[in-house]
Scaffold this motif. Structure first.
Motif, PDB file in Angstrom:
ATOM      1  N   LYS A   1      30.711  31.877  48.046  1.00 21.29           N
ATOM      2  CA  LYS A   1      31.170  31.575  46.458  1.00 21.29           C
ATOM      3  C   LYS A   1      32.505  32.467  46.506  1.00 21.29           C
ATOM      4  O   LYS A   1      32.592  33.501  46.599  1.00 21.29           O
ATOM      5  CB  LYS A   1      30.254  31.346  45.394  1.00 21.29           C
ATOM      6  CG  LYS A   1      28.997  30.607  45.584  1.00 21.29           C
ATOM      7  CD  LYS A   1      28.241  30.980  44.530  1.00 21.29           C
ATOM      8  CE  LYS A   1      26.980  29.940  44.310  1.00 21.29           C
ATOM      9  NZ  LYS A   1      26.343  29.926  45.300  1.00 21.29           N
ATOM     10  N   LEU A   2      33.665  31.725  45.714  1.00 23.27           N
ATOM     11  CA  LEU A   2      34.776  32.171  45.408  1.00 23.27           C
ATOM     12  C   LEU A   2      34.222  33.387  44.099  1.00 23.27           C
ATOM     13  O   LEU A   2      33.705  33.169  43.263  1.00 23.27           O
ATOM     14  CB  LEU A   2      35.767  31.296  44.932  1.00 23.27           C
ATOM     15  CG  LEU A   2      37.157  31.781  45.154  1.00 23.27           C
ATOM     16  CD1 LEU A   2      37.608  32.140  46.433  1.00 23.27           C
ATOM     17  CD2 LEU A   2      38.253  30.682  44.746  1.00 23.27           C
ATOM     18  N   ALA A   3      34.766  34.562  44.450  1.00 20.18           N
ATOM     19  CA  ALA A   3      34.193  35.581  43.777  1.00 20.18           C
ATOM     20  C   ALA A   3      35.217  35.656  42.389  1.00 20.18           C
ATOM     21  O   ALA A   3      34.639  36.265  41.046  1.00 20.18           O
ATOM     22  CB  ALA A   3      34.438  37.073  44.061  1.00 20.18           C
ATOM     23  N   LEU A   4      36.332  35.086  42.335  1.00 26.36           N
ATOM     24  CA  LEU A   4      37.406  35.221  41.239  1.00 26.36           C
ATOM     25  C   LEU A   4      38.204  33.989  41.518  1.00 26.36           C
ATOM     26  O   LEU A   4      38.548  33.727  42.381  1.00 26.36           O
ATOM     27  CB  LEU A   4      38.065  36.515  41.334  1.00 26.36           C
ATOM     28  CG  LEU A   4      38.795  36.947  40.122  1.00 26.36           C
ATOM     29  CD1 LEU A   4      38.313  37.151  38.739  1.00 26.36           C
ATOM     30  CD2 LEU A   4      39.513  38.331  40.499  1.00 26.36           C
ATOM     31  N   THR A   5      38.642  33.359  40.321  1.00 28.77           N
ATOM     32  CA  THR A   5      39.798  32.347  40.082  1.00 28.77           C
ATOM     33  C   THR A   5      40.712  32.926  38.996  1.00 28.77           C
ATOM     34  O   THR A   5      40.465  33.612  38.090  1.00 28.77           O
ATOM     35  CB  THR A   5      39.194  31.210  39.820  1.00 28.77           C
ATOM     36  OG1 THR A   5      38.628  31.040  38.540  1.00 28.77           O
ATOM     37  CG2 THR A   5      38.121  30.624  41.029  1.00 28.77           C
ATOM     38  N   GLY A   6      41.874  32.194  39.142  1.00 17.27           N
ATOM     39  CA  GLY A   6      42.838  32.317  38.145  1.00 17.27           C
ATOM     40  C   GLY A   6      44.086  33.052  38.779  1.00 17.27           C
ATOM     41  O   GLY A   6      44.249  33.305  39.789  1.00 17.27           O
ATOM     42  N   LYS A   7      45.003  33.477  37.633  1.00 17.27           N
ATOM     43  CA  LYS A   7      46.341  33.942  37.963  1.00 17.27           C
ATOM     44  C   LYS A   7      46.573  35.423  37.395  1.00 17.27           C
ATOM     45  O   LYS A   7      45.953  35.456  36.281  1.00 17.27           O
ATOM     46  CB  LYS A   7      47.533  33.069  37.734  1.00 17.27           C
ATOM     47  CG  LYS A   7      47.616  31.832  38.227  1.00 17.27           C
ATOM     48  CD  LYS A   7      48.758  31.016  38.054  1.00 17.27           C
ATOM     49  CE  LYS A   7      49.004  29.574  38.501  1.00 17.27           C
ATOM     50  NZ  LYS A   7      50.004  29.133  38.457  1.00 17.27           N
ATOM     51  N   LEU A   8      47.182  36.078  38.099  1.00 15.49           N
ATOM     52  CA  LEU A   8      47.699  37.339  37.791  1.00 15.49           C
ATOM     53  C   LEU A   8      48.848  37.187  36.511  1.00 15.49           C
ATOM     54  O   LEU A   8      49.719  36.237  36.691  1.00 15.49           O
ATOM     55  CB  LEU A   8      48.476  38.290  38.790  1.00 15.49           C
ATOM     56  CG  LEU A   8      47.186  38.998  39.930  1.00 15.49           C
ATOM     57  CD1 LEU A   8      46.401  40.105  38.771  1.00 15.49           C
ATOM     58  CD2 LEU A   8      46.146  38.006  40.173  1.00 15.49           C
ATOM     59  N   GLY A   9      48.499  37.917  35.572  1.00 15.16           N
ATOM     60  CA  GLY A   9      49.670  37.874  34.245  1.00 15.16           C
ATOM     61  C   GLY A   9      48.943  36.581  33.638  1.00 15.16           C
ATOM     62  O   GLY A   9      49.904  36.386  32.590  1.00 15.16           O
ATOM     63  N   ALA A  10      48.048  36.097  33.784  1.00 14.13           N
ATOM     64  CA  ALA A  10      47.576  34.921  32.801  1.00 14.13           C
ATOM     65  C   ALA A  10      45.867  35.024  32.964  1.00 14.13           C
ATOM     66  O   ALA A  10      45.310  34.265  33.124  1.00 14.13           O
ATOM     67  CB  ALA A  10      47.979  33.446  33.482  1.00 14.13           C
ATOM     68  N   GLY A  11      45.382  35.972  32.665  1.00 16.65           N
ATOM     69  CA  GLY A  11      44.106  36.246  32.502  1.00 16.65           C
ATOM     70  C   GLY A  11      43.103  36.923  33.580  1.00 16.65           C
ATOM     71  O   GLY A  11      42.156  37.636  33.062  1.00 16.65           O
ATOM     72  N   VAL A  12      43.808  37.254  34.732  1.00 11.93           N
ATOM     73  CA  VAL A  12      43.028  37.971  35.982  1.00 11.93           C
ATOM     74  C   VAL A  12      43.689  39.564  35.713  1.00 11.93           C
ATOM     75  O   VAL A  12      44.926  39.457  35.846  1.00 11.93           O
ATOM     76  CB  VAL A  12      43.288  37.388  37.300  1.00 11.93           C
ATOM     77  CG1 VAL A  12      42.634  38.360  38.423  1.00 11.93           C
ATOM     78  CG2 VAL A  12      42.352  35.967  37.107  1.00 11.93           C
ATOM     79  N   SER A  13      42.810  40.542  35.769  1.00 11.84           N
ATOM     80  CA  SER A  13      43.252  42.040  35.628  1.00 11.84           C
ATOM     81  C   SER A  13      43.653  42.258  37.068  1.00 11.84           C
ATOM     82  O   SER A  13      43.375  41.738  37.965  1.00 11.84           O
ATOM     83  CB  SER A  13      42.192  42.674  34.958  1.00 11.84           C
ATOM     84  OG  SER A  13      41.435  43.041  36.072  1.00 11.84           O
ATOM     85  N   ASP A  14      44.694  43.253  37.004  1.00 11.91           N
ATOM     86  CA  ASP A  14      45.060  43.722  38.205  1.00 11.91           C
ATOM     87  C   ASP A  14      44.131  44.404  38.994  1.00 11.91           C
ATOM     88  O   ASP A  14      43.814  44.399  40.195  1.00 11.91           O
ATOM     89  CB  ASP A  14      46.388  44.807  37.918  1.00 11.91           C
ATOM     90  CG  ASP A  14      47.435  44.334  37.446  1.00 11.91           C
ATOM     91  OD1 ASP A  14      47.500  43.181  37.196  1.00 11.91           O
ATOM     92  OD2 ASP A  14      48.608  45.083  37.581  1.00 11.91           O
ATOM     93  N   GLU A  15      43.089  45.238  38.316  1.00 15.34           N
ATOM     94  CA  GLU A  15      42.129  45.532  38.958  1.00 15.34           C
ATOM     95  C   GLU A  15      41.118  44.630  39.661  1.00 15.34           C
ATOM     96  O   GLU A  15      40.287  44.888  40.710  1.00 15.34           O
ATOM     97  CB  GLU A  15      41.304  46.705  38.110  1.00 15.34           C
ATOM     98  CG  GLU A  15      42.056  47.956  37.841  1.00 15.34           C
ATOM     99  CD  GLU A  15      42.505  48.843  39.061  1.00 15.34           C
ATOM    100  OE1 GLU A  15      41.466  48.968  39.943  1.00 15.34           O
ATOM    101  OE2 GLU A  15      43.638  49.040  39.353  1.00 15.34           O
TER     102      GLU A  15
END
Length: 156
Positions: free
Chosen positions: A51-65
């Motif tokens: 399964k994909l562990a994370l989805t989304g974009k940086l700078g729009a909800g996904v943290s750098d860490e």
């Protein structure tokens, strides 16, 4: 850093890291191919247990860490693909890392995100993990992944 006589398999075990099963391709390609003394991996996504562990974009909800941790997972998955093809202990060195970061407009922290992969390779492979690298911001990645990482490694 790994001792000169230690294999990569032993180093992974020492770190408590198990290589996962190779992620199934999501399109018409194979996880890795060998050409001469190099293995090229396909772009690896941060799959954990299929399964994909994370989805989304940086700078729009996904943290750098969180994205940095996902890049580490991508590098782990790339090592698994290499291991399945030629055996991890046949890796001489990492030559190049290419990392893609799904970025919202204005996000410029791609290098820091891909450090997750680079730092992991250094932790596991020591000096053999030092590599050339590109960190590229893109509008979208497959399945909504925030990161994708591919490796080129030299092998015996």
């Amino acid at each position: 850093m790994a001792e000169a006589t230690q294999t990569w398999s032993e180093r992974l075990a020492e770190l408590g890291i198990a290589l996962p099963a190779v992620a199934a391709p999501v399109a018409a390609y194979v996880p890795a191919v060998r050409s001469g003394n190099h293995v090229y991996t396909s772009g690896q996504l941060p799959f954990v247990d299929g399964k994909l562990a994370l989805t989304g974009k940086l700078g729009a909800g996904v943290s750098d860490e969180d994205a940095k941790a996902a890049a580490r997972t991508c590098a782990l998955n790339a090592l698994a693909a290499i291991d399945a093809l030629v055996g991890i202990d046949n890796v001489v060195r990492v030559v190049k890392v290419v990392g893609f970061v799904a970025s919202a407009e204005g996000f410029t922290g791609q290098p820091g995100v891909i450090n997750g992969a680079s730092e992991f390779l250094g932790e596991v492979l020591g000096d053999a993990g030092i590599h050339a690298r590109s960190a590229v911001g893109v509008a979208e990645l497959p399945l909504g992944s925030p990161v994708e990482v591919e490796l080129i490694v030299e092998v015996r």
